[in-house]
Scaffold this motif. Structure first.
Motif, PDB file in Angstrom:
ATOM      1  N   GLY A  79      -7.760   4.430   8.929  1.00  2.00           N
ATOM      2  CA  GLY A  79      -7.787   4.185   7.491  1.00  2.00           C
ATOM      3  C   GLY A  79      -8.291   5.375   6.700  1.00  2.00           C
ATOM      4  O   GLY A  79      -7.721   5.736   5.671  1.00  2.00           O
ATOM      5  N   ASN A  83      -6.211   7.424   3.927  1.00  2.00           N
ATOM      6  CA  ASN A  83      -6.728   7.550   2.558  1.00  2.00           C
ATOM      7  C   ASN A  83      -6.652   8.989   2.052  1.00  2.00           C
ATOM      8  O   ASN A  83      -6.487   9.231   0.855  1.00  2.00           O
ATOM      9  N   TRP A 185       0.844 -10.190   7.430  1.00  2.00           N
ATOM     10  CA  TRP A 185       0.590  -8.765   7.609  1.00  2.00           C
ATOM     11  C   TRP A 185       1.502  -8.221   8.692  1.00  2.00           C
ATOM     12  O   TRP A 185       2.020  -8.974   9.515  1.00  2.00           O
ATOM     13  N   GLY A 188       0.780  -1.148  11.117  1.00  2.00           N
ATOM     14  CA  GLY A 188       0.844   0.106  10.382  1.00  2.00           C
ATOM     15  C   GLY A 188       1.600   1.209  11.099  1.00  2.00           C
ATOM     16  O   GLY A 188       1.624   2.340  10.612  1.00  2.00           O
ATOM     17  N   PHE A 204      -7.398   1.970   2.294  1.00  2.00           N
ATOM     18  CA  PHE A 204      -7.994   1.298   3.438  1.00  2.00           C
ATOM     19  C   PHE A 204      -9.516   1.285   3.315  1.00  2.00           C
ATOM     20  O   PHE A 204     -10.128   2.229   2.799  1.00  2.00           O
ATOM     21  N   ASP A 205     -10.115   0.218   3.799  1.00  2.00           N
ATOM     22  CA  ASP A 205     -11.566   0.126   3.874  1.00  2.00           C
ATOM     23  C   ASP A 205     -12.021   0.986   5.051  1.00  2.00           C
ATOM     24  O   ASP A 205     -11.737   0.666   6.215  1.00  2.00           O
ATOM     25  N   GLU A 206     -12.714   2.065   4.763  1.00  2.00           N
ATOM     26  CA  GLU A 206     -13.077   3.022   5.803  1.00  2.00           C
ATOM     27  C   GLU A 206     -14.203   2.538   6.711  1.00  2.00           C
ATOM     28  O   GLU A 206     -14.568   3.229   7.669  1.00  2.00           O
ATOM     29  N   GLU A 213      -7.664  -2.785  10.228  1.00  2.00           N
ATOM     30  CA  GLU A 213      -7.655  -2.173   8.901  1.00  2.00           C
ATOM     31  C   GLU A 213      -6.416  -2.551   8.101  1.00  2.00           C
ATOM     32  O   GLU A 213      -6.511  -2.843   6.895  1.00  2.00           O
ATOM     33  N   GLU A 214      -5.236  -2.593   8.736  1.00  2.00           N
ATOM     34  CA  GLU A 214      -4.041  -2.981   7.986  1.00  2.00           C
ATOM     35  C   GLU A 214      -4.031  -4.480   7.715  1.00  2.00           C
ATOM     36  O   GLU A 214      -3.487  -4.937   6.707  1.00  2.00           O
ATOM     37  N   GLU A 216      -6.698  -6.285   6.963  1.00  6.44           N
ATOM     38  CA  GLU A 216      -7.540  -6.463   5.782  1.00  6.44           C
ATOM     39  C   GLU A 216      -6.871  -5.939   4.524  1.00  6.44           C
ATOM     40  O   GLU A 216      -6.982  -6.545   3.449  1.00  6.44           O
ATOM     41  N   LEU A 217      -6.142  -4.821   4.637  1.00  7.51           N
ATOM     42  CA  LEU A 217      -5.446  -4.280   3.464  1.00  7.51           C
ATOM     43  C   LEU A 217      -4.393  -5.266   2.968  1.00  7.51           C
ATOM     44  O   LEU A 217      -4.276  -5.509   1.757  1.00  7.51           O
ATOM     45  N   TYR A 263     -13.921  -7.773   9.780  1.00  6.81           N
ATOM     46  CA  TYR A 263     -12.760  -8.367   9.111  1.00  6.81           C
ATOM     47  C   TYR A 263     -13.068  -9.800   8.675  1.00  6.81           C
ATOM     48  O   TYR A 263     -12.835 -10.163   7.513  1.00  6.81           O
TER      49      TYR A 263
END
Length: 334
Positions: A79, A83, A185, A188, A204-206, A213-214, A216-217, A263
């Motif tokens: 992520g 970013n 979802w 990625g 993305f939440d780093e 991560e994908e 949650e996005l 998550y």
């Protein structure tokens, strides 16, 4: 004529030759599309950046503004690396209309990127769109999913037919369709995202180093009213787990447990996360009984449930720490 601009983002971590192969496929798929390819070396610290620069220059890719290579000073995870790409403009100084995320071990078909771009163009509320993914052996990979829930944690760990039938609505992996389908979802490895989505919800939440991560996005995008789609006409061949080494894990690394817990906590709260962990343990107990009675094979990595309990108890004692940044995957896996 569709003038939607595309910035293709490829993240490299210590696989420069594989990344150059991926970039070659991406450039072919970008032929005739306005935009360019950006390779980001994610703090490899092994000479990858110089190898990527030299390889791109030798192939003539650095002329004409079609491809650039950029270095990140640290490996902050998938992520964080992407970013960096979201913050970049095209060589013209303009911001792209869409970002196309491509794994460094994935190779898009010639019309792959165009299919995703055109689908987003004719589907106004679609903010993200992912591809059909297959291995080099042509075996399809499941890359379309429901969001994980308490019920799905129990069902997935139990691996028992009667439970799966009762909780069919919670099964996370979805059947691969023949036509575009809205999903919760998608992976990625080959994913296109509207810039408008990133502008609205952020990147993305780093705090996720790797994994979830994908998920949650897409969850954050859904809450903002954006839809995610799976577009099977867009096709990619994916080697899989080259940078992460997942296929050779003898034990699930700590960052996976950290990302999983974060998550559930991030999307549903701490209590929900705790119950989801209990559900996973309960499902694992069901399958463990089946192993004892019927000789079923091991389904999880060695020590998985011990590590799940250990990580859960540690999170009760102290707040769940963010997945570590600036650490190589090999170090995290120890």
């Amino acid at each position: 004529m569709n003038d939607t601009t595309v910035l293709t983002l490829i993240l490299n971590f210590r696989t420069p030759e594989m990344t150059l192969r991926s970039a070659a496929a991406a450039l072919a798929a970008m032929d005739g599309l306005p935009g360019e390819v950006l390779i980001i070396d994610n703090g490899s610290d092994d000479g990858s950046f110089k190898a990527l620069q030299a390889g791109a220059e030798a192939r003539g890719w650095l002329q004409g503004g079609r491809l650039r290579v950029q270095a990140s000073a640290r490996n902050g995870g998938f992520g964080a690396g992407m970013n960096i790409g979201f913050a970049q403009t095209l060589s013209t100084g303009e911001r792209p209309d869409v970002y196309y995320l491509l794994n460094s071990d994935a190779f898009p078909d010639p019309d792959c990127i165009r299919h995703l771009r055109d689908f987003l163009g004719r589907t106004p509320r679609a903010g993200l769109a992912g591809s059909f993914v297959q291995g080099e052996d042509s075996v399809p990979h499941c890359t379309l999913f429901r969001f994980p829930t308490i019920a799905s944690e129990f069902e997935g760990a139990a691996r028992t037919g009667v439970i799966s039938r009762l909780l069919h609505h919670a099964i996370v992996p979805l059947p691969i369709p023949q036509h575009p389908q809205q999903v919760d979802w998608t992976a990625g490895a080959s994913l296109m995202i509207r810039r408008a989505v990133i502008d609205e919800i952020g990147g993305f939440d780093e705090r996720f180093f790797l994994y979830f991560e994908e998920t949650e996005l897409c969850h954050r995008a859904a809450r903002a009213g954006w839809q995610t789609y799976y577009v099977p006409q867009s096709r990619v061949t994916h080697v899989g787990s080259v940078s992460t080494g997942m296929k050779t894990w003898t034990r699930t690394p700590d960052f996976w447990f950290t990302s999983r817990l974060y998550y559930f906590t991030r999307t549903h709260g701490a209590l929900y996360a705790a119950v989801a962990t209990f559900a996973r343990l309960a499902g694992g107990a069901v399958y463990g009984l089946r192993r004892l009675l019927n000789g079923k094979p091991r389904a999880e990595a060695k020590g998985f449930y011990f590590d799940l309990i250990r990580h859960g108890l540690r999170s009760l004692i102290s707040p769940a720490r963010a997945p570590r940044r600036g650490t190589s995957l090999s170090e995290e896996s120890k």
